[in-house]
Design a protein around this motif. Structure first.
Motif, PDB file in Angstrom:
ATOM      1  N   THR A 103      -2.803  -1.072 -11.540  1.00 30.38           N
ATOM      2  CA  THR A 103      -1.553  -0.479 -11.063  1.00 30.38           C
ATOM      3  C   THR A 103      -1.521  -0.371  -9.546  1.00 30.38           C
ATOM      4  OG1 THR A 103      -2.414   1.762 -11.328  1.00 30.38           O
ATOM      5  CG2 THR A 103      -1.214   0.830 -13.200  1.00 30.38           C
ATOM      6  N   CYS A 104      -2.668  -0.425  -8.902  1.00 31.39           N
ATOM      7  CA  CYS A 104      -2.731  -0.323  -7.438  1.00 31.39           C
ATOM      8  C   CYS A 104      -1.975  -1.466  -6.755  1.00 31.39           C
ATOM      9  CB  CYS A 104      -4.177  -0.347  -6.963  1.00 31.39           C
ATOM     10  SG  CYS A 104      -5.178   1.037  -7.532  1.00 31.39           S
ATOM     11  N   SER A 109       3.619   1.893  -7.357  1.00 30.47           N
ATOM     12  CA  SER A 109       2.598   2.380  -8.272  1.00 30.47           C
ATOM     13  C   SER A 109       2.588   3.906  -8.327  1.00 30.47           C
ATOM     14  CB  SER A 109       1.226   1.875  -7.812  1.00 30.47           C
ATOM     15  OG  SER A 109       0.219   2.507  -8.543  1.00 30.47           O
ATOM     16  N   ASN A 111       0.045   5.540 -10.171  1.00 31.94           N
ATOM     17  CA  ASN A 111      -1.372   5.890 -10.178  1.00 31.94           C
ATOM     18  C   ASN A 111      -2.211   4.744  -9.626  1.00 31.94           C
ATOM     19  OD1 ASN A 111      -1.246   8.462 -11.609  1.00 31.94           O
ATOM     20  ND2 ASN A 111      -0.507   7.216 -13.314  1.00 31.94           N
ATOM     21  N   CYS A 112      -3.223   5.102  -8.871  1.00 32.60           N
ATOM     22  CA  CYS A 112      -4.144   4.103  -8.339  1.00 32.60           C
ATOM     23  C   CYS A 112      -5.496   4.773  -8.099  1.00 32.60           C
ATOM     24  CB  CYS A 112      -3.618   3.528  -7.035  1.00 32.60           C
ATOM     25  SG  CYS A 112      -4.792   2.395  -6.238  1.00 32.60           S
ATOM     26  N   TRP A 133      -4.457   7.900  -5.855  1.00 32.65           N
ATOM     27  CA  TRP A 133      -3.272   8.718  -5.767  1.00 32.65           C
ATOM     28  C   TRP A 133      -2.602   8.794  -7.131  1.00 32.65           C
ATOM     29  CZ3 TRP A 133      -3.101   3.832  -3.297  1.00 32.65           C
ATOM     30  CH2 TRP A 133      -2.234   2.914  -3.875  1.00 32.65           C
ATOM     31  N   SER A 134      -1.842   9.824  -7.301  1.00 30.00           N
ATOM     32  CA  SER A 134      -1.050  10.003  -8.502  1.00 30.00           C
ATOM     33  C   SER A 134       0.265  10.639  -8.052  1.00 30.00           C
ATOM     34  CB  SER A 134      -1.779  10.907  -9.484  1.00 30.00           C
ATOM     35  OG  SER A 134      -1.010  11.072 -10.646  1.00 30.00           O
ATOM     36  N   LYS A 135       1.367   9.922  -8.274  1.00 35.44           N
ATOM     37  CA  LYS A 135       2.683  10.420  -7.888  1.00 35.44           C
ATOM     38  C   LYS A 135       3.513  10.691  -9.134  1.00 35.44           C
ATOM     39  CE  LYS A 135       3.013   6.625  -5.166  1.00 35.44           C
ATOM     40  NZ  LYS A 135       3.696   5.619  -4.378  1.00 35.44           N
ATOM     41  N   SER A 136       4.363  11.681  -9.039  1.00 38.71           N
ATOM     42  CA  SER A 136       5.271  11.921 -10.160  1.00 38.71           C
ATOM     43  C   SER A 136       6.499  11.023 -10.003  1.00 38.71           C
ATOM     44  CB  SER A 136       5.677  13.388 -10.215  1.00 38.71           C
ATOM     45  OG  SER A 136       6.313  13.750  -9.001  1.00 38.71           O
TER      46      SER A 136
END
Length: 137
Positions: A103-104, A109, A111-112, A133-136
């Protein structure tokens, strides 16, 4: 005359001491290079289809700083690290990023997770680790 002999013996002892110290550092460096090469050959697996590095338990321990082999990177430059670990997925601000999940690769993306190598302003290795990182939505 006796003083000159003592002085010469002292100089000889000093030269032998320095020579041994230099040779020891050379042996240690060569051993470290062998350890890193074996580590990469046995555990650094790049998946061509997904363009990611396999995150096995050995790699995770290495990048979390739980293994002495990490110290073997000390003094290495970017070219040496790249030669060992291959071309990074991303180069950013004196960092090499090696993606762990596919996913990076996507610009949007959510999540990475990636392994990274951090270098100083002269391009010499400083540290490495795991980030992401994890974004909503």
């Amino acid at each position: 005359m006796v003083f000159n002999r003592i002085k010469n013996v002292g100089l000889l002892v000093w030269i032998l001491f320095v020579s041994c110290a230099i040779q020891k550092n050379s042996i240690t460096k060569n051993k470290c290079d062998d350890v890193l090469r074996i580590l990469v050959e046995e555990h650094w697996e790049y998946n061509e289809e997904y363009k990611v590095v396999k995150a096995d338990s050995f790699n995770m321990s290495f990048f979390m700083g739980n293994m002495f082999e990490k110290d073997c990177l000390s003094g290495k430059n970017k070219k040496e690290v790249k030669k060992l670990f291959g071309t990074p997925n991303k180069v950013s601000d004196n960092k090499f990023w090696y993606y762990i999940n596919p996913t990076c690769h996507s610009v949007d993306s959510i999540n990475c997770v990636y392994f990274y190598f951090d270098f100083d302003e002269n391009g010499i290795y400083k540290t490495n680790g795991i980030r992401g990182w994890s974004k909503s939505n």
